[in-house]
Design an enzyme around this catalytic site. Structure first.
Site, PDB file in Angstrom:
ATOM      1  N   GLU A  51       0.849  -1.161   0.043  1.00  0.00           N
ATOM      2  CA  GLU A  51       0.214   0.062  -0.113  1.00  0.00           C
ATOM      3  C   GLU A  51       1.027   1.171   0.186  1.00  0.00           C
ATOM      4  OE1 GLU A  51      -4.234   1.536   2.252  1.00  0.00           O
ATOM      5  OE2 GLU A  51      -3.184  -0.495   2.819  1.00  0.00           O
ATOM      6  N   GLU A  86      -2.340   0.616  13.567  1.00  0.00           N
ATOM      7  CA  GLU A  86      -3.403   1.079  12.646  1.00  0.00           C
ATOM      8  C   GLU A  86      -5.003   0.629  13.614  1.00  0.00           C
ATOM      9  OE1 GLU A  86      -5.173   0.073   8.113  1.00  0.00           O
ATOM     10  OE2 GLU A  86      -3.871  -1.409   9.134  1.00  0.00           O
TER      11      GLU A  86
END
Length: 889
Positions: free
Chosen positions: A471, A744
């Site tokens: 990502e 996260e």
């Protein structure tokens, strides 16, 4: 007093950078800081001079004259037109309110880039190459002769892909991952290098290594590659000046040659690098190398209109870490622990037989059994391989890749692996540290370190979401949530100024802002709280750095976005369908865990709240820029959105739709409630928090603000309850689980040591670290009074659970400090206010009679003292202050 005052000027910058080379601003803005020995020092006059020579004996280009002003931040050059590629030297001297005068400052400079596109004589060149990604790096070279004595030389360079420039056997500069990542089709940065000392009269050789990078390689999920193009290439122009006043230009053209048969056989941001030392091409970047087997390059026809000078600071090697432990896991995997979740790579030092292959794999965590865990990397291979040439001690580190990791597995290492064989190389944008925070709680101090390390790892030319999996993109929601905290920790003025230009460049014709910038996800789609970076970030940068220029530049984009939302919301002013991600990764408890709602926030509520907030920011920006018609128009729009929000989502009792923490937080933070409603809403928020036993449930959008709305509404104790909570979910739960960066998810590693969903479980994701902003601004009390900290507010909120807290911040005017310490029934405060600023100091929970400064009653020292709401307020000028509050409760 005049004779005793020691006045000096230091830290000269141009466009937020020290001595920048290659800028395009035709009226560069100059800044300086002031040193003074006396309190209450304010600059009341300055004089700037600019010269074409460093001696200032001749070539004076511009003298401002004596300007009666206290401004020392971003003062625009106002002299004759500046010339392309030329260097200009400048100095400043000042006078203060005590009639003291400084000497001329040390000499600083700026250097112009190529101002006119027709000055580019270089051609884009492309070597023969495979169009698929994950291939070899490509070497380019050209021999050339310089016939005269050299006085000055520059290389203006960029690439499609990544490049590393070489001259006469040496790498040029220490920058990494050039030319950086921008919206390449519209904005491709070039770099400028001072190569004077690398050239010589006679035979010279210029070389370059090219890698896939973001341009050609896998980016925007693993299966996508070549988003910007299928061929990598180079554009380079050397301008050499001789002592006789003549110039010579060396360019990329058809005379260059290229080779794919080098040591780097695979290069990929996601997948790593493979290096075969047996295939090294010795001397390829030096004169005398025989390149008869190399292939001629092709000249490519690309427009040069997208070329822009570099505006941000470069990515560099910042520090080195040594392994804290090397061992074998229960399954026999050889693993090294670097002791810190970091971004970069491991430098390998090895000795062995030719052909031996050493493989390094990178991971953030170990699983509950102590095994190497890479499933959360998804398809990113994150591997470096080195094939030995068998000639003594060999050292290897990759060139065109980076990994996010704490642990490294080692396969194929010959002999015993020792700590000295591995060195962690930490890389990130070379941002100057600007803030510190410390308190008596060791877990909070570790949280602060985790926040800073999360910023380091994800500020690699752009603000990414994560640095390890497939990502690593510039997610806008993460950036808007964290920008204020980021600006405390590091000087991010130039960093965000550059990135926000790409935000504007990626905006579509309707005004929509994409999920990620640069946008590599195709069609522009917008989500509330993500797209609002277009208003939140410029406003924040203006507030922190006093840079009105960024507001002026970004204002059209800000307005275009608000108008886009205005159209989408229609006449009822409710933005339905505007939130794609909602309050991303909010915490939802299991059945029966808590007696409150599940934490979900209505997504149209979120969208409408951010619609209001961006409208309000636009209105405030219009005030600063003197756009009276816009102020009137968007003030009215804000009031209509506010009314619609209340009509649709707020009950008379102060209950807000969804009954989630984030619903209350956004309504309070974005000024969507009447004064009568606020106490009721605050009580519902506190009730929710207490119902969760002092745990938060907010996601990416609510978390940055939750502590602020509590302290803003008289509930600082509850904010501390959340900050100091050690059980899951909380900020300190990951710290107690051994985290060295921000996760996260609140439960990236669960209480039973198993992992959350491997498809979305980064252990280096800074968004939840936005609480750092509250720690600086409220716990330590270091707040902005006027943009750029021209006026400072010192407003600490002590809590008995902390024995002390202190913060420092290097503002555009100098160092600010705010700290407090509880000693029995005394509160000791230390405050530093830099010259050329003023401050309001709010001494908490006391009376004037109870306060002394360095042993003297404040009533005998300060004229402007006031008791208000149980506090004492002082108006002060610059200086170091030490307060003692007696009978503190």
């Amino acid at each position: 007093m005049v004779n005793s005052q020691k006045l000096a000027v230091y830290d000269l910058t141009c466009e937020h950078r020290a001595n920048p080379i290659g800028i395009e601003s035709k009226r560069p803005r100059l800044s300086w800081k002031i040193k003074a020995s006396e309190r209450n020092t304010v600059q009341n006059r300055y004089e700037i001079r600019v010269s074409e020579t460093a001696s200032f004996n001749k070539g004076i280009l511009w003298e401002s004259g004596k300007i009666n002003s206290s401004e020392s931040n971003l003062v625009a050059y106002d002299g004759p037109a500046l010339e392309s590629t030329k260097r200009y030297y400048w100095q400043v001297k000042i006078w203060d309110n005590n009639k003291a005068k400084s000497a001329w400052s040390e000499v600083a400079f700026w250097e112009m880039g190529i101002l006119n596109k027709n000055e580019w004589k270089a051609k884009w060149i492309e070597p023969i190459q495979d169009t698929l990604p994950n291939g070899p790096a490509i070497a380019l070279r050209k021999d050339f002769v310089l016939s005269k004595k050299i006085v000055r030389a520059r290389a203006y360079t960029t690439a499609h892909g990544l490049y590393e420039l070489h001259l006469n056997g040496k790498k040029v500069g220490d920058e990494l991952f050039t030319p950086g990542w921008t919206t390449y089709k519209k904005r491709l940065q070039y770099q400028v290098y001072d190569i004077t000392n690398l050239l010589k009269s006679g035979q010279n050789t210029m070389g370059a290594l090219l890698g896939d990078g973001w341009y050609k390689g896998n980016i925007g999920w693993a299966t996508q590659s070549g988003y910007y193009g299928r061929k990598i290439g180079l554009l380079c122009q050397l301008i050499v000046e001789y002592t006789d006043g003549t110039k010579e230009v060396i360019i990329t053209d058809k005379t260059w040659k290229g080779s794919t048969d080098g040591a780097i056989t695979l290069n990929s941001i996601y997948n790593g690098e493979s290096y075969n030392a047996l295939k090294e091409i010795n001397g390829w970047d030096k004169s005398g190398y025989n390149d008869k087997n190399w292939k001629n390059v092709q000249v490519a026809n690309y427009e040069l209109d997208n070329l822009v000078a570099t505006e941000s600071v470069p990515v560099k090697r910042i520090q080195e870490l040594n392994p804290v432990k090397i061992w074998k896991t229960p399954n026999g995997t050889l693993v090294a622990d670097m002791g810190q979740n970091m971004v970069g790579w491991v430098k390998l030092k090895v000795q062995g037989k030719a052909g031996t292959v050493v493989t390094l794999k990178y991971a953030e965590v170990l699983d509950k059994h102590g095994e190497f865990y890479t499933e959360n990397l998804r398809s990113a291979d994150a591997t470096t391989k080195y094939t030995l040439k068998g000639k003594g001690v060999e050292t290897y580190e990759p060139t065109f890749t980076f990994m996010g990791f704490q642990y490294v597995s080692i396969e194929g290492f010959p002999g015993e692996l020792k700590p000295e064989n591995l060195t962690g190389i930490v890389i990130h944008s070379d941002l100057k540290p600007s803030g510190t925070f410390e308190c008596s709680n060791t877990l909070i101090n570790q949280l602060q370190k985790n926040i800073q390390w999360g910023q380091k790892g994800n500020f690699l030319d752009i603000p990414t979401d994560c640095p390890q999996r497939d990502e690593r993109m510039g997610w806008t929601g993460d950036a808007q949530a964290f920008v204020r905290t980021a600006a405390y920790n590091m000087d991010v003025a130039a960093f965000f100024s550059k990135w926000l230009k790409d935000v504007g460049a990626e905006q579509d014709k309707k005004g929509a802002i994409p999920f990620v910038v640069p946008n590599v996800l195709g069609e522009v789609k917008t989500s509330a709280g993500w797209a609002d970076v277009v208003t939140i970030a410029p406003w924040t940068i203006y507030q922190v750095y006093g840079d009105k220029g960024i507001l002026e530049r970004q204002y059209p984009s800000m307005k275009k976005y608000v108008d886009y939302v205005r159209t989408a919301a229609g006449e009822n002013y409710i933005w339905k369908g505007g939130s794609v991600f909602g309050d991303w990764l909010f915490y939802k408890p299991g059945l029966g865990q808590f007696t409150v709602s599940d934490g979900h926030t209505n997504q149209d509520l979120i969208a409408t709240a951010f619609y209001a907030y961006s409208t309000k920011i636009l209105m405030m920006a219009a005030i600063e820029l003197g756009k009276e018609n816009d102020v009137k128009e968007y003030s009215a729009v804000f009031e209509k959105v506010k009314k619609a929000f209340n009509d649709n989502y707020v009950t008379p009792s102060g209950r807000i739709s969804s009954d989630s923490q984030t619903s209350y937080v956004l309504a309070l933070m974005f000024d969507l409630l009447s004064e009568e409603q606020k106490p009721k809403v605050v009580e519902h928020l506190v009730e929710n928090i207490k119902g969760r036993k002092d745990h938060l449930s907010t996601g990416f959008l609510g978390t940055p603000y939750i502590c602020h709305v509590l302290s803003d509404n008289g509930k600082t104790d509850v904010a501390y309850d959340l900050l100091l909570q050690e059980e899951f979910p909380s900020w300190l739960y990951p710290v107690k689980m051994g985290a060295t960066t921000i996760w996260e998810r609140w439960d990236g590693i669960k209480t039973d040591s198993t992992f959350q969903n491997k498809g979305m479980n980064s252990f280096n994701h800074y968004a939840y670290g936005a609480v750092g902003d509250w720690m600086y601004r409220v716990a330590a009390g270091l707040e902005i009074g006027k943009p750029g900290y021209k006026k400072i507010i010192i407003q600490p909120h002590p809590d008995a659970r902390l024995g002390y807290a202190k913060a420092t911040y290097e503002s555009v005017y100098g160092k600010i400090e705010s700290g407090w310490k509880i000693e029995k029934d005394h509160l000791k405060m230390k405050v530093v206010i830099p010259p050329n600023t003023t401050a309001k100091i709010i001494l908490p929970n006391t009376k004037i009679a109870n306060v002394s400064e360095r042993g003297k009653p404040i009533s005998k020292i300060f004229n402007n003292t006031l008791e208000s709401d149980g506090n004492v307020e002082l108006e002060v000028g610059s200086g170091d202050y030490e307060f003692d509050i007696n009978r503190f409760k």
